[in-house]
Scaffold this motif. Sequence first.
Motif, short mmCIF file in Angstrom:
data_model
loop_
_atom_site.label_atom_id
_atom_site.label_comp_id
_atom_site.label_asym_id
_atom_site.label_seq_id
_atom_site.Cartn_x
_atom_site.Cartn_y
_atom_site.Cartn_z
N ILE A 213 0.87 -1.19 0.00
CA ILE A 213 0.00 0.00 0.00
C ILE A 213 0.89 1.23 0.00
N GLY A 214 0.76 2.05 -1.04
CA GLY A 214 1.48 3.31 -1.09
C GLY A 214 0.64 4.40 -0.44
N VAL A 215 1.30 5.28 0.29
CA VAL A 215 0.58 6.34 1.01
C VAL A 215 1.10 7.70 0.55
N LEU A 216 0.18 8.56 0.18
CA LEU A 216 0.51 9.92 -0.22
C LEU A 216 -0.07 10.90 0.79
N GLY A 217 0.71 11.93 1.15
CA GLY A 217 0.18 13.02 1.96
C GLY A 217 0.16 12.81 3.45
N ALA A 218 0.83 11.79 3.99
CA ALA A 218 0.85 11.56 5.44
C ALA A 218 2.22 11.09 5.87
N PRO A 219 2.71 11.54 7.01
CA PRO A 219 4.03 11.11 7.49
C PRO A 219 4.00 9.67 8.01
N ALA A 220 5.19 9.08 8.07
CA ALA A 220 5.29 7.68 8.49
C ALA A 220 4.81 7.46 9.92
N GLN A 221 5.07 8.42 10.81
CA GLN A 221 4.70 8.23 12.20
C GLN A 221 3.20 8.06 12.37
#
Length: 825
Positions: A213-221
């Motif tokens: 799952i790729g995530v755009l617009g949110a930090p890893a934490q």
Amino acid sequence: MLTLAWQTVKARTSGFIGAFVAILCGTALVAACGILMESGFRGGVPTQRYAAADVVVTADRTVRPPGGDVMAFEHAAEQPSLPAALVAKIAAVPGARAVPEQTFPAVVVGKDGQPLAGKPSFGHNWDSAVLAPFTLKEGNQPKQGEVVLDSGLAAEAGAGVGADVQVMTRSAPVTYRVSGVAEAAGEARQASLFFSEATATELAGNPDRVSAIGVLGAPAQRIEDALAGDNVTVSEGADRSAAEFDDVSQTKSILAILAGSFGGYAVLVAIFVVASTLALTVEQRRREFALLRAVGATPRQIRRLIGVETTVVSVIAGVLGSLLGIGVSQGLRAAFASIGVVPADFALSISPIPLVAALLIGVGAARLAAWSASRRPSSINPVEALGEAAVQKRDVGKVRLAIGWGLFVLGLGATVVPMFLGGQLGAAMSVMAALVLIIGLTLTGPRLIGAAVRVIAPALAKSGVSGYLASANVLKNSRRLAAAVTPLMLAIGFAVVNFYSQTTLTAAVQQQTERSITADHVITGVMGVPAEVVGQIGGGTATSLVRTQVITASKTGDTVEVQSRPANGLDPTASGLVDLGVVSGTIDDLRPGTVALSDAHASWEDKKIGDTVEFWFADGQQAKLKVVATYTHDLAFGDYVLSAADARAHTRAGMDSAVLVKSADTTALNALTSRYPGLQVTERVAAQDRSAERTQFLLNLVAVGVILGYVAISVSNTLVMSTAARRREFALLRLVGTGRRQIVRMMRTEALLTVGLAAVLGSLVAAVPLGMLAIGLTGSPLPDGPIQVYLGALAGAALLGVVSIAVSTRLSLRAKPIDAIGTRE
């Protein structure tokens, strides 16, 4: 004390060169191993398919058994999939856009009817194209029955928008219409095909799960907080490439394990060499220390002087060696890339941590060696100091002898272990046993060499003036001879046991595999063999063969040991096609939910037919399977044989590694495989995959070669130092009438004696563990492999020893005797 030490170092530069070189090279080797280890955690390649993603979420492929410490873990060989339900969970994070990705093997069939295999090729769902980002260069996004090719693949296939192409996934090729051509920035490591969402989900084979799952617009934490407890890995920055490229993920694991293993050898050898060199350096200054004791220096002051001198030299050498380690690590990376262990574009991670660690290890090893070497010159009686310094003391300390003989006995005992513990672990135990024997012989060397010399010396004394002088020298200076023999013995023994332990294991595996595969034909393929092929074979029997791995955990006391073990998947019909050497049970009962164990492993785990065994599949998923058979041919099939369906279900490819066929019509087989581009029918022996063993063998050769290079430098260093220190001795001999040629012949005789003793001891050190390993693996006491390597090791050691002594002798004889006799020691 620091001022005095620095003045001594400057005044005796030539005397400290040997110690400087030993510490410099040792620190460089340790630093290189540290950089490789750090790169196993932080290195990688530039992210491509996930370059636009801020965060990538994948299933955690690190297996950590309960009850283990922080180092009790193993990296799963296959990337597991994720529950599709996590997409909505991530999308609920404020500002996050979650993009699921499906990844599955997919290859375009070229106009010649063969798959385009220029680079790894995978299929994906079109929605995931935004993660690269891939943008449409031509055409439109795919619909049902359509495909989008990346620009490189479209050019290779010669297919533009509107053309029809055949694509093979896990079945026979299917024709798709090219709806578009997509392009991403930079040169891609993998070829990409994009399908509609429905088609990609169908081809991936599991509608309830996604590859990543790729995530755009949110930090890893934030993502980590949202997925706490979901057993996932959240990657950002350079770590995204490990989620994208399976070879990068495996490389990071291999580098961490390899660097840890050979880093331990490197540290051990470095300490050994530095200690030997410093002991020789201190021994050559016995007159100086004797004089200091005679004029009132206390033992503590002598020890402090030696310690501070060593610190000055080791700090300078350690700093330069740590920086040199960067170049050594780059050379190792290039060597590993050339044999296919690491990707060519894998970048090392270089930080101050391994450099500082190597520096501290180098300085610490030098200080420890200095403390050990300084004990004797600092403790002699001032009255006896000058007399003692004139003649070398022949006795060896009782504690040293006791430790040496104890290690020798321990090493001999360890040589028996490979007779009962086969496989790679048995080969590793042979190397460890040889190292323990070498250390034991090193500690007892003066006594052992002294005994050998007393037998050989009378014969030397009868061979003229040069022989008489050589005989007298080695009789009175057995410690000096032992110091020269030891590193040569280490080089010969270490090289021989490392090479032949691997060749013997490889030969044993090949031998058992040839006996165990009784099929007439084997079907193999470029990507693998679709699982449906085995069911289409008529006129004979066939079974799937799935090469895989399992991860096991065993508890010894409070320690949990985690291991990755080779395994194979077979069908219940395999009994007529393979011979596992079944001891109990039958592989006819091998169905999903069952497993067969090697007899040795079953005995170790105390498992019998009907018991349940727990382990982890290749993708890190836990398994609890029923034991239905035990067998003895574990070299060919590993310790675990699963059902083909279970093994296949836990691999990303989802295909067979090969199909074994017996008594089938070859014409019909060729007709069947022709419907699957890339498949071929071969004979069983030629079809066995030896690439993994070959890669491991080459990997060991490279790593051992680097360590042996360091040992070779130390050998030359030690021999040159010990010979150069005899300038006054040579001058005295010439002044009393000995000719220059007689001294050269004397030293040549000593060199041949040194090399001969090293060859005999090094061969014996290697022969015992190798013989035991060969008996355990093949039943013969002779290890397998070309004898030229053994002869080459002897010749290399002999050349190194003779040349080092000859060159330093001739240089020492260049000065006039009257000048050399007054040379300061």
